[in-house]
Enzyme design. Structure first.
Site, PDB file in Angstrom:
ATOM      1  N   LYS A 170       1.185  -1.275   0.019  1.00  0.00           N
ATOM      2  CA  LYS A 170      -0.080   0.051   0.006  1.00  0.00           C
ATOM      3  C   LYS A 170       0.928   1.193  -0.105  1.00  0.00           C
ATOM      4  O   LYS A 170       1.615   1.671   1.009  1.00  0.00           O
ATOM      5  CB  LYS A 170      -0.953  -0.105   1.361  1.00  0.00           C
ATOM      6  N   GLY A 201      -4.492   3.380  -2.132  1.00  0.00           N
ATOM      7  CA  GLY A 201      -5.622   3.972  -1.414  1.00  0.00           C
ATOM      8  C   GLY A 201      -4.927   4.982  -0.121  1.00  0.00           C
ATOM      9  O   GLY A 201      -3.660   5.080  -0.055  1.00  0.00           O
ATOM     10  N   GLY A 203      -4.231   6.186   3.669  1.00  0.00           N
ATOM     11  CA  GLY A 203      -3.649   5.443   4.820  1.00  0.00           C
ATOM     12  C   GLY A 203      -4.866   4.902   5.929  1.00  0.00           C
ATOM     13  O   GLY A 203      -4.759   3.991   6.084  1.00  0.00           O
ATOM     14  N   GLY A 207      -4.635   1.416   4.219  1.00  0.00           N
ATOM     15  CA  GLY A 207      -3.342   1.043   5.114  1.00  0.00           C
ATOM     16  C   GLY A 207      -3.818   0.481   6.415  1.00  0.00           C
ATOM     17  O   GLY A 207      -3.341  -0.631   6.773  1.00  0.00           O
ATOM     18  N   GLU A 245      10.030   2.091  10.523  1.00  0.00           N
ATOM     19  CA  GLU A 245      11.011   2.863  10.227  1.00  0.00           C
ATOM     20  C   GLU A 245      10.338   4.244  10.147  1.00  0.00           C
ATOM     21  O   GLU A 245       9.470   4.490   9.234  1.00  0.00           O
ATOM     22  CB  GLU A 245      11.795   2.709   8.785  1.00  0.00           C
ATOM     23  N   CYS A 279      14.188  11.186   6.019  1.00  0.00           N
ATOM     24  CA  CYS A 279      14.030  10.971   7.446  1.00  0.00           C
ATOM     25  C   CYS A 279      15.461  10.822   8.079  1.00  0.00           C
ATOM     26  O   CYS A 279      15.585  11.354   9.593  1.00  0.00           O
ATOM     27  CB  CYS A 279      13.154   9.797   7.968  1.00  0.00           C
ATOM     28  N   GLU A 371      10.873  16.768  14.110  1.00  0.00           N
ATOM     29  CA  GLU A 371      11.151  16.484  12.847  1.00  0.00           C
ATOM     30  C   GLU A 371      10.306  17.369  11.979  1.00  0.00           C
ATOM     31  O   GLU A 371       9.342  17.456  11.958  1.00  0.00           O
ATOM     32  CB  GLU A 371      11.019  14.990  12.493  1.00  0.00           C
TER      33      GLU A 371
END
Ligand code: ADP
Length: 464
Positions: A170, A201, A203, A207, A245, A279, A371
């Protein structure tokens, strides 16, 4: 832009179960370039069923044959590199050169590394009077983000296939066209039907359905820490394996003996690449107090080369642009000194953010802790090495980092004390075999290389 109006399930493009679609937008000019189907739980269910059906055959395929299929997949990615680069540029907005070298190029290296590993990896070990079999975990649900649309897919799918697992992917809703191209490549490479399946699709719909599906054995997720936490909880509740991750807030530590000009220049390039949407980007630059003013001047000069619309692309979406501009405003409000850039959009059209450098950033400021995921770098002053280490380790994240020193051994000694999963020494080069993943809240598990392959294996021991 070319798009499929169905899902790739069981070796063919099938109509989606529901009528909804997702508009794909080019972030450089804000135009809708395509529509893809918005998958539902029913599509996910079909795909998982296909992956389950294909599992026994693929798991029993000799590793050398699996390796040959992955090598064929790599070859298709090579043959279609231009199309891949153009598609990534169209839906992510990255400058074409970056799309060619990184977005299309790195997946070729990673797929190639797994073609080799599948052939050479020892799927059987001896331990005393036991033989330990390393067997595929089963059906993998892979959920990927938009920042490296193809790399994130290949970093999950290639090791999963090498291990003998089957996959339902996905991909991120912002970059589904690259994922559709990948499905075409899988098909062209001759992988057996059902070994790889794609459901595009949203999330929270597709997801979520994939992460919660009871017939998925392992969920491999890359994305935000907030969603990763939810997925980890769901997987924990179902007692299924999970690899996460997540975010990062990596430190670029410039020790006093380092080549300051080089360290600052490479550090700025690291953050500006992909518009800061990485990231593992070194978004905190740590500089000794005696070199601080010089470093600020060097950073200001280095960032001037990143002209929006030329060397640096837009952010992926209006939402991300707003978010990053919000962080820049917060940095100013909390007392950081703006050296370059700022919250104003540099171009009228497209989701651009000005490459931004902050000085006089203290370790506890929001911009030094959270972040940002944009072209924003914070220069932080340290007193001595222990202070630098305390600052470097002083966030909830631990994904990557860098250390610079005149002497490699000095940099390595510092790197050993960092709570982080990957450190580049004096600007070390990318290595597709190096395990990638986080300490602390940056995640669980590793991707790439042999460590990435072992995530998709489980052990069975036979005693004699
Ligand atoms: P980002 O902020 O980088 O978009 P997200 O964590 O929101 O990161 O998205 C990463 C991936 O996770 C995307 O494929 C997205 O569709 C998916 N996702 C988002 N929300 C959920 C959810 N509730 N369950 C499963 N997957 C999700």
């Amino acid at each position: 832009m070319k798009a499929h109006d169905g899902m790739y399930i069981g070796g063919q493009w099938r109509p989606a179960r529901g009528p909804d679609t997702i508009a794909v937008v080019n972030p450089a000019d804000e135009q809708v370039i395509a529509h893809v189907p918005a998958g539902t739980a029913d599509d996910v269910d079909d795909a998982v069923r296909a992956a389950r059906g294909a599992l026994p055959g693929w798991a029993a395929t000799p590793p050398a044959e699996r390796a040959a299929r992955i090598a064929a997949l790599r070859d298709v990615l090579v043959a279609r590199a231009d199309e891949i680069a153009e598609t990534v540029t169209a839906e992510l907005g990255s400058p074409l050169q970056l799309s060619q070298t990184v977005h299309a190029g790195v997946p070729v290296l990673v797929a190639g590394s797994y073609a080799e590993l599948a052939a050479s990896y020892s799927f059987e070990e001896k331990a005393g009077n036991s033989t330990v079999l390393l067997e595929p975990v089963g059906v993998v649900g892979a959920i990927t983000p938009w920042n490296y649309p193809l790399h994130q897919v290949v970093a999950k799918v290639a090791p999963a296939l090498a291990a003998g697992c089957t996959v339902v992917l996905k991909p991120a809703e912002d970059t589904p066209l690259t994922a559709q191209l990948f499905a075409e490549a899988v098909d062209e490479a001759g992988l057996p039907a059902g070994v790889f399946n794609l459901v595009t699709g949203l999330g929270p719909v597709a997801g979520q359905a994939l992460a919660a599906h009871e017939d998925v054995d392992l969920v491999s997720f890359t994305g935000s820490t907030a969603i990763g936490r939810q997925i980890g909880a769901t997987a924990g509740g179902a007692v299924k394996r999970v690899a996460l991750e997540l975010g990062g807030k990596s430190a670029n530590v410039i020790l006093p003996s380092a080549d300051l000009a080089k360290a600052v220049k490479v550090g700025i390039a690291n953050v500006m690449s992909n518009s800061g949407q990485t990231c593992s980007a070194w978004t905190r630059m740590l500089v000794h107090k005696d070199q601080y003013d010089e470093a600020v001047a060097l950073a200001r000069a280095a960032v001037a080369k990143y002209v929006p619309g030329e060397r640096i692309g837009p952010l992926v979406s209006a939402k991300q642009q707003q978010r990053v501009r919000g962080y820049i405003e917060k940095g100013i409000a909390e007392g950081a000194r703006l050296v370059a850039g700022g919250p104003e959009a540099p171009l009228e059209t497209g989701y651009y953010v000005s490459p931004t450098v902050f000085a006089d950033v203290t370790p506890e400021m929001t911009i030094a802790q959270e972040e940002i995921f944009g072209p924003v770098v914070s220069l932080i002053k340290y007193e001595d090495e222990d202070d630098a280490l305390r600052i470097a380790n002083g966030t909830v994240y631990g994904l990557a980092g860098a250390v610079w020193a005149a002497d490699e051994a000095e940099a390595v000694a510092f790197a050993r004390r960092m709570d982080t999963g990957q450190v580049d020494i004096n600007g070390g080069r990318f290595n597709p075999l190096a395990p990638f993943g986080g300490y602390k809240q940056s995640g669980v598990g590793r991707e790439l290389g042999a460590h990435g392959l072992s995530e998709y294996l489980q052990t069975k021991s036979l005693q004699f």
